[in-house]
Design a protein around this motif. Structure first.
Motif, PDB file in Angstrom:
ATOM      1  N   ASN B  15       0.847  -1.212   0.000  1.00 52.69           N
ATOM      2  CA  ASN B  15       0.000   0.000   0.000  1.00 52.69           C
ATOM      3  C   ASN B  15       0.864   1.236   0.000  1.00 52.69           C
ATOM      4  O   ASN B  15       1.896   1.277   0.655  1.00 52.69           O
ATOM      5  CB  ASN B  15      -0.886   0.046   1.236  1.00 52.69           C
ATOM      6  N   LEU B  17       0.499   4.037   1.427  1.00 49.54           N
ATOM      7  CA  LEU B  17       0.698   4.723   2.706  1.00 49.54           C
ATOM      8  C   LEU B  17       1.045   3.754   3.828  1.00 49.54           C
ATOM      9  O   LEU B  17       0.991   4.105   4.990  1.00 49.54           O
ATOM     10  CB  LEU B  17      -0.562   5.509   3.077  1.00 49.54           C
ATOM     11  N   LEU B  19       0.527   0.255   6.183  1.00 44.95           N
ATOM     12  CA  LEU B  19      -0.631  -0.384   6.796  1.00 44.95           C
ATOM     13  C   LEU B  19      -1.281   0.614   7.748  1.00 44.95           C
ATOM     14  O   LEU B  19      -1.142   0.525   8.952  1.00 44.95           O
ATOM     15  CB  LEU B  19      -0.185  -1.646   7.529  1.00 44.95           C
ATOM     16  N   HIS B  20      -1.995   1.591   7.191  1.00 49.92           N
ATOM     17  CA  HIS B  20      -2.611   2.618   8.032  1.00 49.92           C
ATOM     18  C   HIS B  20      -3.974   2.135   8.513  1.00 49.92           C
ATOM     19  O   HIS B  20      -4.325   0.972   8.353  1.00 49.92           O
ATOM     20  CB  HIS B  20      -2.661   3.955   7.292  1.00 49.92           C
ATOM     21  N   ALA B  21      -4.754   3.036   9.080  1.00 47.48           N
ATOM     22  CA  ALA B  21      -5.972   2.619   9.778  1.00 47.48           C
ATOM     23  C   ALA B  21      -6.921   1.743   8.942  1.00 47.48           C
ATOM     24  O   ALA B  21      -7.401   0.724   9.430  1.00 47.48           O
ATOM     25  CB  ALA B  21      -6.704   3.850  10.304  1.00 47.48           C
ATOM     26  N   ARG B  22      -7.150   2.140   7.699  1.00 45.21           N
ATOM     27  CA  ARG B  22      -8.142   1.382   6.931  1.00 45.21           C
ATOM     28  C   ARG B  22      -7.710  -0.041   6.598  1.00 45.21           C
ATOM     29  O   ARG B  22      -8.428  -0.997   6.886  1.00 45.21           O
ATOM     30  CB  ARG B  22      -8.523   2.159   5.679  1.00 45.21           C
ATOM     31  N   ALA B  25      -7.767  -2.184   9.624  1.00 47.18           N
ATOM     32  CA  ALA B  25      -9.126  -2.601   9.987  1.00 47.18           C
ATOM     33  C   ALA B  25      -9.547  -3.797   9.140  1.00 47.18           C
ATOM     34  O   ALA B  25     -10.099  -4.784   9.638  1.00 47.18           O
ATOM     35  CB  ALA B  25     -10.099  -1.441   9.783  1.00 47.18           C
ATOM     36  N   ALA B  28      -7.653  -6.975  10.352  1.00 45.36           N
ATOM     37  CA  ALA B  28      -8.152  -7.502  11.621  1.00 45.36           C
ATOM     38  C   ALA B  28      -9.515  -8.177  11.427  1.00 45.36           C
ATOM     39  O   ALA B  28      -9.783  -9.244  11.954  1.00 45.36           O
ATOM     40  CB  ALA B  28      -8.248  -6.384  12.651  1.00 45.36           C
ATOM     41  N   ARG B  29     -10.356  -7.523  10.616  1.00 49.48           N
ATOM     42  CA  ARG B  29     -11.696  -8.082  10.375  1.00 49.48           C
ATOM     43  C   ARG B  29     -11.589  -9.472   9.721  1.00 49.48           C
ATOM     44  O   ARG B  29     -12.253 -10.415  10.122  1.00 49.48           O
ATOM     45  CB  ARG B  29     -12.482  -7.132   9.478  1.00 49.48           C
ATOM     46  N   ILE B  52      -6.764  -4.572  15.712  1.00 42.72           N
ATOM     47  CA  ILE B  52      -6.361  -3.430  14.884  1.00 42.72           C
ATOM     48  C   ILE B  52      -5.323  -2.593  15.620  1.00 42.72           C
ATOM     49  O   ILE B  52      -4.380  -2.070  15.038  1.00 42.72           O
ATOM     50  CB  ILE B  52      -7.578  -2.571  14.452  1.00 42.72           C
ATOM     51  N   LEU B  56      -1.596  -1.746  14.261  1.00 41.31           N
ATOM     52  CA  LEU B  56      -1.110  -0.369  14.096  1.00 41.31           C
ATOM     53  C   LEU B  56       0.221  -0.145  14.809  1.00 41.31           C
ATOM     54  O   LEU B  56       1.084   0.573  14.329  1.00 41.31           O
ATOM     55  CB  LEU B  56      -2.151   0.633  14.614  1.00 41.31           C
TER      56      LEU B  56
END
Lengths: 592, 94
Positions: B15, B17, B19-22, B25, B28-29, B52, B56
């Motif tokens: 990715n 950016l 492994l950012h927040a999205r 998420a 983890a899901r 998550i 992070l």
């Protein structure tokens, strides 16, 4: 006098007078710490689990009704949902309840603090700031623990001024826009989401008000002054009438300047100047057109290169440039070649080990050093130039030798395209940025080799005055109207005009209400600025006369000090716009 | 279940950016759908792939290598599914 006056960062202009409404979240300071008897620990744990469950259901509901224009802001809600379902957060909170017999509210705060201490050690600033998301999520749970939604956004029944520690994307989605007159938050800076939203909604907003929660109570009468970034708590009669007046004046003013922003920027004595926009993203086009921008004076091409592993290929860039050119058509657009280094790095190359990055391998120097990279971009721009509204511009040119080297390189790229049978516009206008004192003093020599100049005042000021404006020890020396600068800009404009080429000015100075008349007096051909600044700029130009501007310039050129120049331009604007002065923000020092 | 072997796979964060927040998420899901114990390992840190917050704290930037470890009955399937996520860059729009 008001009880208290608080200062923050204004992120959306306007004035609002109304009742304060606190979005009471995530703040434990008024929550008592309790010791739970052992026999009631199970009950406390299930109270916690219920609060988590309700917060989760609430977020899932919100997620299903996100309006499409807020989609970008709302995607983060998904991460918030995962945080609520995170085994760590829930389990460690339960653990605190059982082990220390804490009440759920305190236990949750404790585990958030634990997570916070881990995050604080992280190097990546973006991820470190995600602790704010953990806080927002925990705040939502806290609200359910307190057993009510009475402080939630949905409980707002009349029009209020919303105050919050932070506004999360979920909060923003829930906002019933009609009920919020303005807002202020403790956290946030000039670029936070909430500011973008406020500007889109056209409501005043102030962020970064550190003492917000200490000095304001729910229901108190407050004034939000989004022009100065001040909040007046319990204002007196005099302040109330003063700000009510100001509010009407401002709204009237806004409506007027936006209405007239689509008219040409023409002085009362018939002199026209082009008003263009500086942009970085495709999405900004609508704002350019909406604000009356007549073209793109500076398209910064760095975005496609930053924060990615693979460099964009020729076809991607070609698409990007072509799309933009057709969207702004028939307006012109100037593409600036890659300007990286100094404060912007390409992750592919990593930051260089340089003692003085601002004086190092950046902009055109970087491109000449990494010719493969440069070739790809030039090929894309040249191929896009079959759209005849495209011009090309090189940044940071230091003198004729360097310019000729760049032009020779471009010539070889053109020959390459020709050989491959790929089309380009051989007559595409090619210009350079004048942002180094060396280029400025040789403008007469450079003018013979290019089709236009664009004066980049931000860098020109820094390199000429030898100061870094982000360095707070010397930023007071950032003086756009330093006699040296005024002379330099005048010299470049005259040199350009003598050679019969256009001279534009991009940089914050171009949109500074106080500097505009001086620049007009020099007969700059085009001013290019961020799209939001266009209506005010056009308004000032349309009220001005070239005769006055020339007269003002004469006085400024004869002056010996910055303070005298600042006074001259301020007096001049005051004569022209006595009632609108308070709506203008300026780069010039406060003290003049 | 404890006797089952740990299976591992190395993947790379593609990715833009990191492994950012999205994407975290998303990861983890996906991991929570499996009963196996799943962890992520990078630079001698091992964290729970179902959390998550844990993900992070690895602060995985673009280009970072990370090892997925899974142990349990559905470990093999889990590895493959999670690897796909990394390969698809978490379905982020480029």
């Amino acid at each position: 006098m008001a009880e208290t006056i608080l200062q923050g960062i204004p992120v959306s202009t306007g004035i609002s007078v109304g009742r304060a409404f606190f979005l009471n979240r995530g703040h434990i300071h008024n929550m008592p710490r309790q010791t739970i008897p052992v026999e009631e620990l199970d009950k406390e744990v299930s109270r916690l689990e219920q609060a988590f469950q309700r917060a989760l259901e609430e977020l899932e509901r919100i997620q299903t009704r996100v309006p499409s224009e807020l989609m970008e802001h709302a995607r983060i809600i998904d991460s918030h949902i995962m945080m609520l379902q995170d085994p760590k957060l829930l389990e460690s909170t339960k653990d605190y309840i059982r082990r220390m017999q804490l009440n759920a509210e305190w236990a949750l705060e404790k585990s958030v603090e634990d997570i916070e201490s881990v995050f604080r050690t992280l190097e990546d600033a973006y991820i470190r700031e995600r602790i704010q998301d953990v806080r927002v999520v925990a705040g939502r749970v806290q609200q359910h623990l307190w057993g009510g939604t009475n402080s939630g956004i949905k409980s707002i029944h009349s029009r209020v001024i919303l105050l919050a520690h932070d506004l999360s994307p979920a909060d923003i989605v829930e906002l019933e826009v009609g009920k919020i007159m303005a807002f202020a938050t403790v956290t946030g800076g000039k670029t936070s989401h909430s500011g973008i939203l406020a500007r889109a909604l056209q409501i005043p907003a102030i962020v970064g008000v550190a003492e917000l929660e200490d000095f304001i109570q729910d229901g108190q009468l407050i004034i939000i002054d989004g022009l100065q970034g001040r909040i007046y708590v319990e204002p007196d009669e005099e302040e109330l009438s003063e700000f009510t007046d100001l509010k009407y004046q401002f709204e009237d003013y806004q409506a007027r300047i936006i209405r007239s922003s689509h008219l040409p920027a023409e002085t009362i004595d018939g002199y026209q100047v082009k008003v263009f926009a500086n942009i970085e993203l495709l999405e900004e086009i609508s704002s350019v057109l909406g604000n009356g921008g007549e073209g793109i004076g500076l398209y910064r091409t760095e975005y496609s290169y930053l924060n990615r592993i693979n460099m964009p290929d020729e076809e991607q860039l070609l698409d990007e440039y072509r799309d933009l050119a057709s969207m702004i058509h028939p307006g012109k657009m100037v593409i600036r070649t890659l300007d990286v280094g100094a404060d912007k790095f390409i992750s592919h190359f990593g930051p260089l080990d340089e003692a003085n990055p601002a004086l190092g391998l950046r902009a055109i120097r970087f491109c000449l050093h990494h010719q493969d990279l440069f070739r790809v971009q030039l090929r894309a721009i040249l191929r896009a130039s079959v759209h005849e509204n495209i011009s090309l511009m090189f940044p940071m040119i230091s003198g004729l030798g360097e310019l000729l080297r760049v032009k020779a390189f471009m010539g070889s790229v053109q020959a390459e395209l020709k050989k491959q049978g790929l089309k380009y516009n051989p007559k595409m206008p090619v210009g350079i940025m004048i942002e180094l004192p060396s280029a400025m003093l040789t403008a007469d020599i450079l003018a013979g080799e290019v089709d236009f100049f664009s004066i980049g005042t931000n860098d020109l000021i820094q390199y000429s005055l030898g100061i870094d404006r982000t360095n707070s020890h010397v930023s007071y020396l950032y003086q756009p109207l330093h006699p040296a600068l005024v002379r330099m800009i005048k010299y470049v404009v005259d040199a350009g005009h003598r050679a019969g080429i256009e001279v534009s000015l991009c940089g914050e100075m171009a949109a500074d209400p106080y500097c505009i008349p001086v620049l007009m007096g020099m007969q700059v051909d085009c001013l290019s600025m961020n799209p939001q600044a266009i209506p005010v700029t056009k308004h000032i130009i349309r009220q001005a006369s070239m005769e006055d501007c020339k007269d003002l310039l004469k006085q400024v050129l004869a002056s010996r000090t910055v303070s005298r120049n600042n006074k001259l331009v301020k007096d001049s604007i005051f004569r022209q716009h006595p009632h609108e002065l308070m709506f203008y923000s300026s780069l010039l020092d406060e003290g003049y | 279940m404890e006797s089952l072997d740990v299976v591992t796979r190395r993947v790379c964060v593609a990715n833009e950016l990191g492994l950012h927040a999205r994407p975290a998420a998303r990861l983890a899901r996906e991991a929570q759908r499996f009963t196996s114990k799943i962890t992520l390992c990078s630079q001698e840190q091992e964290v729970d792939a179902k959390s998550i917050l844990d993900i992070l704290t690895l602060a995985l930037g673009p280009g970072c290598n990370v090892e997925i470890r899974a142990q349990g009955e559905d470990a093999q399937v889990a590895l493959e599914q999670l690897e796909q996520l990394f390969l698809n860059r978490f379905e982020e729009v480029q």
